[in-house]
Design a protein around this motif. Structure first.
Motif, PDB file in Angstrom:
ATOM      1  N   GLY A 190      -4.013 -29.531 -15.296  1.00 33.53           N
ATOM      2  CA  GLY A 190      -3.852 -29.787 -16.714  1.00 33.53           C
ATOM      3  C   GLY A 190      -4.639 -28.837 -17.599  1.00 33.53           C
ATOM      4  N   MET A 191      -5.203 -27.823 -17.005  1.00 29.91           N
ATOM      5  CA  MET A 191      -5.926 -26.819 -17.785  1.00 29.91           C
ATOM      6  C   MET A 191      -5.868 -25.486 -17.058  1.00 29.91           C
ATOM      7  SD  MET A 191      -9.876 -28.050 -17.131  1.00 29.91           S
ATOM      8  CE  MET A 191      -9.547 -29.674 -17.806  1.00 29.91           C
ATOM      9  N   ALA A 192      -6.105 -24.420 -17.817  1.00 33.59           N
ATOM     10  CA  ALA A 192      -6.042 -23.068 -17.265  1.00 33.59           C
ATOM     11  C   ALA A 192      -7.090 -22.887 -16.168  1.00 33.59           C
ATOM     12  CB  ALA A 192      -6.256 -22.050 -18.376  1.00 33.59           C
ATOM     13  N   PRO A 193      -6.810 -22.014 -15.192  1.00 34.33           N
ATOM     14  CA  PRO A 193      -7.726 -21.845 -14.050  1.00 34.33           C
ATOM     15  C   PRO A 193      -9.163 -21.536 -14.435  1.00 34.33           C
ATOM     16  CG  PRO A 193      -5.647 -20.727 -13.626  1.00 34.33           C
ATOM     17  CD  PRO A 193      -5.592 -21.199 -15.047  1.00 34.33           C
ATOM     18  N   GLU A 194      -9.354 -20.701 -15.440  1.00 33.38           N
ATOM     19  CA  GLU A 194     -10.722 -20.325 -15.805  1.00 33.38           C
ATOM     20  C   GLU A 194     -11.508 -21.515 -16.356  1.00 33.38           C
ATOM     21  OE1 GLU A 194      -7.903 -19.098 -19.155  1.00 33.38           O
ATOM     22  OE2 GLU A 194      -8.005 -18.976 -16.957  1.00 33.38           O
ATOM     23  N   ARG A 195     -10.822 -22.454 -16.982  1.00 31.95           N
ATOM     24  CA  ARG A 195     -11.484 -23.663 -17.474  1.00 31.95           C
ATOM     25  C   ARG A 195     -11.612 -24.692 -16.364  1.00 31.95           C
ATOM     26  NH1 ARG A 195      -8.306 -26.274 -21.333  1.00 31.95           N
ATOM     27  NH2 ARG A 195     -10.123 -27.542 -21.788  1.00 31.95           N
ATOM     28  N   ARG A 196     -10.648 -24.714 -15.469  1.00 33.09           N
ATOM     29  CA  ARG A 196     -10.629 -25.713 -14.398  1.00 33.09           C
ATOM     30  C   ARG A 196     -11.811 -25.538 -13.451  1.00 33.09           C
ATOM     31  NH1 ARG A 196      -5.771 -24.839 -12.808  1.00 33.09           N
ATOM     32  NH2 ARG A 196      -6.117 -23.801 -10.810  1.00 33.09           N
ATOM     33  N   ARG A 197     -12.265 -24.320 -13.278  1.00 32.00           N
ATOM     34  CA  ARG A 197     -13.381 -24.065 -12.365  1.00 32.00           C
ATOM     35  C   ARG A 197     -14.662 -24.765 -12.805  1.00 32.00           C
ATOM     36  NH1 ARG A 197     -10.837 -18.873 -11.802  1.00 32.00           N
ATOM     37  NH2 ARG A 197     -11.930 -18.053 -13.637  1.00 32.00           N
ATOM     38  N   LYS A 198     -14.756 -25.099 -14.083  1.00 33.04           N
ATOM     39  CA  LYS A 198     -15.960 -25.728 -14.619  1.00 33.04           C
ATOM     40  C   LYS A 198     -15.887 -27.258 -14.599  1.00 33.04           C
ATOM     41  CE  LYS A 198     -16.435 -21.826 -17.812  1.00 33.04           C
ATOM     42  NZ  LYS A 198     -16.503 -21.417 -19.247  1.00 33.04           N
ATOM     43  N   VAL A 199     -14.751 -27.812 -14.110  1.00 41.17           N
ATOM     44  CA  VAL A 199     -14.538 -29.260 -14.137  1.00 41.17           C
ATOM     45  C   VAL A 199     -14.429 -29.789 -12.721  1.00 41.17           C
ATOM     46  CG1 VAL A 199     -13.011 -31.101 -14.942  1.00 41.17           C
ATOM     47  CG2 VAL A 199     -13.366 -29.070 -16.358  1.00 41.17           C
TER      48      VAL A 199
END
Length: 303
Positions: free
Chosen positions: A255-264
């Motif tokens: 549900g979010m772009a890969p670069e943001r997903r890595r932080k979740v």
């Protein structure tokens, strides 16, 4: 129309059915990042290739150009929560796919679709029609009441419609949805509330049996009874059970772009909303089928 099963387009020998998906992943600019699973790196695509097939009847072949023609000179408005925004974006995408010139649809105020804005009007000038979205979590009036300690508590005034109701007037087709906010139930996959522990990652096939599929909420029976007794013509788009099959269709961790997903954390998954293209496209196909089966709804003359 609502008693049936899901059929994979890859295995479908029905030549009268349009190809699935109805628009290619990543081609529609109106899909919110939260639903753009393929663009966010989801590796499988099978979830885009299923169609709903009723057992006792045949749905009219979906035709987006004909859909627009039936909406000529009219307003189609979706009112509800983020589920309805999910469906609204799907509606824009399947109708846009029929336009030879993709620039012939635009938001009348110049707004880009975002979670923060609760009102959108998209115009299809060649058909003089609009597809609109109004955010209303509960459809009834939300408010705040102070307790004895001076703290504020949210309340619902169930005898008053939402403040956005003024925008609903003069719409020709109104699609309401509010179930998610009223229930706050478990996710389609189970294991916790949406976006806080539920797990649906790795699901690539619908569920064709099991407790979720085989059950039917009592609240739905009540809704059916109330709508059946209403004097104004209202149709129940009864997608609850057919949607329960589709444990494979949620964004989960995509549900979010890969670069943001890595932080979740991977434990934080959206097992409530739907990837696009995907399940909401079938909901909109059922709206189209309703308009084909009743070409001139009596409500259009009574507005």
């Amino acid at each position: 129309m609502y008693d049936g099963t899901w059929v994979r387009a890859d295995d479908d020998d029905d030549e009268e059915e349009p190809a699935r998906p109805l628009y290619a992943p990543g081609t529609c600019p109106y899909v919110d990042e939260a639903y753009a699973c393929a663009s966010n790196g989801r590796p499988d695509a099978g979830y885009t290739r299923w169609r709903w097939a009723p057992r006792a009847c045949r749905l009219p072949r979906f035709n987006a150009t004909d859909f627009l023609s039936r909406l000529r000179g009219r307003r189609l408005m979706l009112v509800g929560d983020s589920m309805n925004r999910n469906q609204f974006e799907s509606m824009l995408c399947i109708l846009r796919a029929a336009l030879p010139d993709k620039s012939r649809v635009f938001e009348t105020h110049g707004y880009r679709i975002s979670k923060g804005r609760g009102y959108f009007v998209f115009k299809f000038p060649d058909y003089d029609c609009t597809v609109e979205f109004v955010r209303s979590h509960f459809l009834v009036r939300e408010g705040v009441r102070l307790n004895r300690q001076g703290n504020s508590n949210p309340i619902l005034q169930i005898d008053r419609v939402d403040k956005t109701a003024g925008r609903w007037k003069k719409a020709d087709v109104l699609v309401f949805n509010t179930g998610h906010w009223w229930t706050h139930g478990k996710t389609a996959r189970g294991g916790g509330e949406w976006d806080s522990g539920g797990s649906c990652s790795g699901e690539t096939e619908p569920a064709f049996k099991g407790a979720v599929v085989d059950s039917y909420p009592e609240k739905m029976r009540i809704a059916e009874e109330v709508i059946r007794e209403m004097g104004f013509p209202v149709r129940l788009l009864n997608v609850t059970r057919l949607t329960s099959f589709r444990k494979d269709g949620h964004p989960s961790v995509y549900g979010m772009a890969p670069e943001r997903r890595r932080k979740v954390s991977k434990r934080k998954q959206d097992c409530s909303h739907w990837c696009l293209p995907g399940v909401p496209d079938a909901w909109n196909e059922l709206i189209y089928a309703s308009l084909v089966l009743e070409p001139n709804p009596s409500s259009w003359e009574r507005r």
